[in-house]
Write an enzyme that holds these catalytic residues in place. Structure first.
Site, PDB file in Angstrom:
ATOM      1  N   LYS A 286      13.891   7.275  46.845  1.00 22.97           N
ATOM      2  CA  LYS A 286      13.576   7.751  45.488  1.00 22.97           C
ATOM      3  C   LYS A 286      13.684   9.261  45.355  1.00 22.97           C
ATOM      4  O   LYS A 286      13.963   9.760  44.274  1.00 22.97           O
ATOM      5  CB  LYS A 286      12.167   7.287  45.078  1.00 22.97           C
ATOM      6  CG  LYS A 286      12.106   5.797  44.828  1.00 22.97           C
ATOM      7  CD  LYS A 286      10.897   5.423  43.994  1.00 22.97           C
ATOM      8  CE  LYS A 286      10.924   3.947  43.661  1.00 22.97           C
ATOM      9  NZ  LYS A 286       9.732   3.491  42.957  1.00 22.97           N
TER      10      LYS A 286
ATOM     11  N   LYS B 151      19.807  -3.914  45.981  1.00 24.81           N
ATOM     12  CA  LYS B 151      18.708  -4.683  45.410  1.00 24.81           C
ATOM     13  C   LYS B 151      18.799  -4.699  43.877  1.00 24.81           C
ATOM     14  O   LYS B 151      19.174  -3.684  43.292  1.00 24.81           O
ATOM     15  CB  LYS B 151      17.431  -3.955  45.851  1.00 24.81           C
ATOM     16  CG  LYS B 151      16.163  -4.690  45.721  1.00 24.81           C
ATOM     17  CD  LYS B 151      15.007  -3.836  46.208  1.00 24.81           C
ATOM     18  CE  LYS B 151      14.724  -2.654  45.296  1.00 24.81           C
ATOM     19  NZ  LYS B 151      13.430  -2.000  45.488  1.00 24.81           N
TER      20      LYS B 151
ATOM     21  N   LYS C 104      15.135  -2.038  38.495  1.00 19.27           N
ATOM     22  CA  LYS C 104      14.922  -1.510  37.140  1.00 19.27           C
ATOM     23  C   LYS C 104      15.729  -0.245  36.916  1.00 19.27           C
ATOM     24  O   LYS C 104      16.081   0.085  35.799  1.00 19.27           O
ATOM     25  CB  LYS C 104      13.450  -1.101  36.956  1.00 19.27           C
ATOM     26  CG  LYS C 104      12.442  -2.208  36.963  1.00 19.27           C
ATOM     27  CD  LYS C 104      11.019  -1.622  37.032  1.00 19.27           C
ATOM     28  CE  LYS C 104      10.027  -2.657  37.488  1.00 19.27           C
ATOM     29  NZ  LYS C 104       8.814  -2.131  38.075  1.00 19.27           N
TER      30      LYS C 104
HETATM   31  P1  TYM Z   1       7.734  -2.773  41.660  1.00 20.50           P
HETATM   32  O1  TYM Z   1       7.172  -2.477  40.314  1.00 20.50           O
HETATM   33  O2  TYM Z   1       8.920  -2.008  42.120  1.00 20.50           O
HETATM   34  O3  TYM Z   1       8.118  -4.302  41.759  1.00 20.50           O
HETATM   35  C1  TYM Z   1       7.191  -5.321  41.433  1.00 20.50           C
HETATM   36  C2  TYM Z   1       7.357  -6.498  42.368  1.00 20.50           C
HETATM   37  O4  TYM Z   1       8.672  -7.047  42.271  1.00 20.50           O
HETATM   38  C3  TYM Z   1       9.238  -7.131  43.574  1.00 20.50           C
HETATM   39  N1  TYM Z   1      10.686  -6.893  43.480  1.00 20.50           N
HETATM   40  C4  TYM Z   1      11.619  -7.737  43.923  1.00 20.50           C
HETATM   41  N2  TYM Z   1      11.525  -8.938  44.514  1.00 20.50           N
HETATM   42  C5  TYM Z   1      12.701  -9.555  44.831  1.00 20.50           C
HETATM   43  N3  TYM Z   1      13.913  -9.028  44.581  1.00 20.50           N
HETATM   44  C6  TYM Z   1      14.058  -7.818  43.992  1.00 20.50           C
HETATM   45  N4  TYM Z   1      15.261  -7.318  43.733  1.00 20.50           N
HETATM   46  C7  TYM Z   1      12.861  -7.113  43.631  1.00 20.50           C
HETATM   47  N5  TYM Z   1      12.621  -5.916  43.035  1.00 20.50           N
HETATM   48  C8  TYM Z   1      11.291  -5.801  42.944  1.00 20.50           C
HETATM   49  C9  TYM Z   1       8.551  -6.037  44.376  1.00 20.50           C
HETATM   50  O5  TYM Z   1       8.626  -6.296  45.763  1.00 20.50           O
HETATM   51  C10 TYM Z   1       7.153  -6.130  43.846  1.00 20.50           C
HETATM   52  O6  TYM Z   1       6.431  -7.171  44.484  1.00 20.50           O
HETATM   53  N6  TYM Z   1       4.708  -0.479  44.873  1.00 20.50           N
HETATM   54  C11 TYM Z   1       4.818  -1.651  43.998  1.00 20.50           C
HETATM   55  C12 TYM Z   1       3.690  -1.754  42.983  1.00 20.50           C
HETATM   56  C13 TYM Z   1       2.343  -1.705  43.594  1.00 20.50           C
HETATM   57  C14 TYM Z   1       1.735  -2.725  44.370  1.00 20.50           C
HETATM   58  C15 TYM Z   1       0.440  -2.225  44.719  1.00 20.50           C
HETATM   59  C16 TYM Z   1       2.147  -3.983  44.802  1.00 20.50           C
HETATM   60  C17 TYM Z   1       1.460  -0.674  43.491  1.00 20.50           C
HETATM   61  N7  TYM Z   1       0.307  -0.998  44.166  1.00 20.50           N
HETATM   62  C18 TYM Z   1      -0.451  -2.974  45.477  1.00 20.50           C
HETATM   63  C19 TYM Z   1       1.252  -4.723  45.584  1.00 20.50           C
HETATM   64  C20 TYM Z   1      -0.027  -4.225  45.914  1.00 20.50           C
HETATM   65  C21 TYM Z   1       6.147  -1.532  43.249  1.00 20.50           C
HETATM   66  O7  TYM Z   1       6.658  -0.482  43.051  1.00 20.50           O
HETATM   67  O8  TYM Z   1       6.584  -2.705  42.750  1.00 20.50           O
END
Ligand code: TYM
Length: 344
Positions: free
Chosen positions: A122, A206, A209
């Site tokens: 990032k 991947k 967003k």
């Molecule tokens: P974020 O917002 O990037 O994504 C949310 C969830 O979607 C999953 N994900 C995917 N799964 C499969 N294939 C993909 N291409 C894909 N892209 C995203 C992510 O693995 C995630 O589960 N850091 C986290 C948010 C967060 C969090 C936490 C999660 C903050 N605190 C505590 C769990 C526990 C994030 O940026 O997710």
């Protein structure tokens, strides 16, 4: 003689996860996370939040952030989360997350954060221009999880490293403050289909967003026509699907579409190959489009329904935050005592 392991955590099992309101939700978020949340809420006490504090580690337009926070909440509800079961809330509404994060900033080591691949991705070439928050992001994530002493965290594959850091923070806190078993060593739940959905334009990237090409992802708000057209345009190779799973190894785009079909249909990749092996994409893509439209279009419809009543969304989020605080506040109180902060 080696030391016996410290006593394990024996408290209640809890599920926690979150999604950042930093852009439209896509199929990867849905299959890697939301579908699992809806299933797990029936098995254990569940906390699902909108990670608005994580989102501002990169610039977010304030009005858009508020709107996207409600959109994620609407997506949770549309995917089947029931506010009577799971506590659904914005991270920023439960101040205990950041209070614990500060203590964890003093527990986590710089070397641990230096290894985080997501920061490297990032921050790109301009590390020195990134926010400090982007760097300590995984520490806040550890606090999100451990402020509820969550034992199980359903996430996609890309979050594995952050979950490992969470375990390191928990173990070091328990050790440094002579509190064996105080925090659990949380387990990442990444198994099952859909843990790593790839871009529709590039099978080695991947689905994300932040990809500038909207054709790379299926958004949860896409209507039936958009879903079908993106699948039709998805990058593939000219060969028919192989007769066995091994034949997918060197074909990332084909492998991804088979994986998406399997996740949406609740099947294994092998079952999909048994059905479509030997058939060309001219047959497979329309079948996948029909399945995706049947599964996702109603989710988008329900989302729009919830978003038509933002006051109801806010009421659900407020009730969820109250429930979450009731669990988080006593944990932070205990941490304050252990660390040596006086209470006045
Ligand atoms: P974020 O917002 O990037 O994504 C949310 C969830 O979607 C999953 N994900 C995917 N799964 C499969 N294939 C993909 N291409 C894909 N892209 C995203 C992510 O693995 C995630 O589960 N850091 C986290 C948010 C967060 C969090 C936490 C999660 C903050 N605190 C505590 C769990 C526990 C994030 O940026 O997710």
């Amino acid at each position: 003689m080696s030391q016996p392991p410290p006593p394990a955590y024996t408290g209640p099992e809890r599920v926690l996860s979150g999604v950042q309101p930093s852009g439209a939700l896509h199929l990867g978020n849905y299959l890697g996370a939301l579908v699992k949340f809806a299933r797990l809420q029936h098995e254990r006490e569940t906390f699902i939040f909108v990670a608005d504090q994580h989102a501002i580690t990169v610039w977010q337009d304030p009005a858009l952030l508020a709107q996207q926070t409600r959109e994620i909440a609407a997506a949770y509800l549309a995917a089947g989360l029931d506010p009577a079961k799971a506590a659904i809330f914005p991270q920023s509404a439960v101040r205990e997350h950041v209070e614990l994060a500060w203590v964890f900033n003093c527990v986590a080591r710089l070397g641990w954060l230096d290894r985080m691949t997501q920061f490297k991705e990032k921050s790109g070439k301009h590390k020195e221009r990134s926010s400090v928050g982007l760097y300590t992001y995984p520490v806040l994530q550890a606090a999100d999880i451990l402020v509820y002493k969550a034992t199980h965290v359903p996430v996609g594959e890309d979050q594995r490293q952050h979950l490992e850091l969470t375990r390191d923070v928990a173990a070091k806190f328990n050790h440094d403050y002579d509190a064996p078993g105080f925090f659990p060593l949380t387990e990442a739940l990444t198994q099952g289909p859909g843990a790593r959905i790839m871009s529709l334009r590039d099978g080695s990237a991947k689905m994300s967003k932040s990809d500038p090409s909207d054709l790379s992802r299926i958004n949860l708000t896409d209507d039936a026509d958009a879903i079908a057209s993106k699948i039709r345009k998805a990058k593939t190779d000219p060969e028919p699907l192989p007769e066995g799973l091994d034949g997918l190894a060197e074909r990332p785009e084909a492998k991804n579409l088979v994986g998406i079909y399997a996740a949406l249909a609740g099947k294994t990749d092998a079952e999909v190959i048994a059905e479509f092996g030997g058939k060309g994409f001219g047959t497979f893509k329309p079948a996948l489009a029909d399945l995706a439209v049947a599964q996702l279009a109603p989710v988008g419809e329900r989302m729009r329904g919830y978003l038509a009543d933002p006051r109801e969304i806010d009421r659900i989020l407020k009730a969820g935050a109250d429930r979450a605080r009731a669990v988080a506040a006593p944990v932070v109180d205990e941490v304050r005592r252990k660390v040596g902060f006086i209470s006045l």
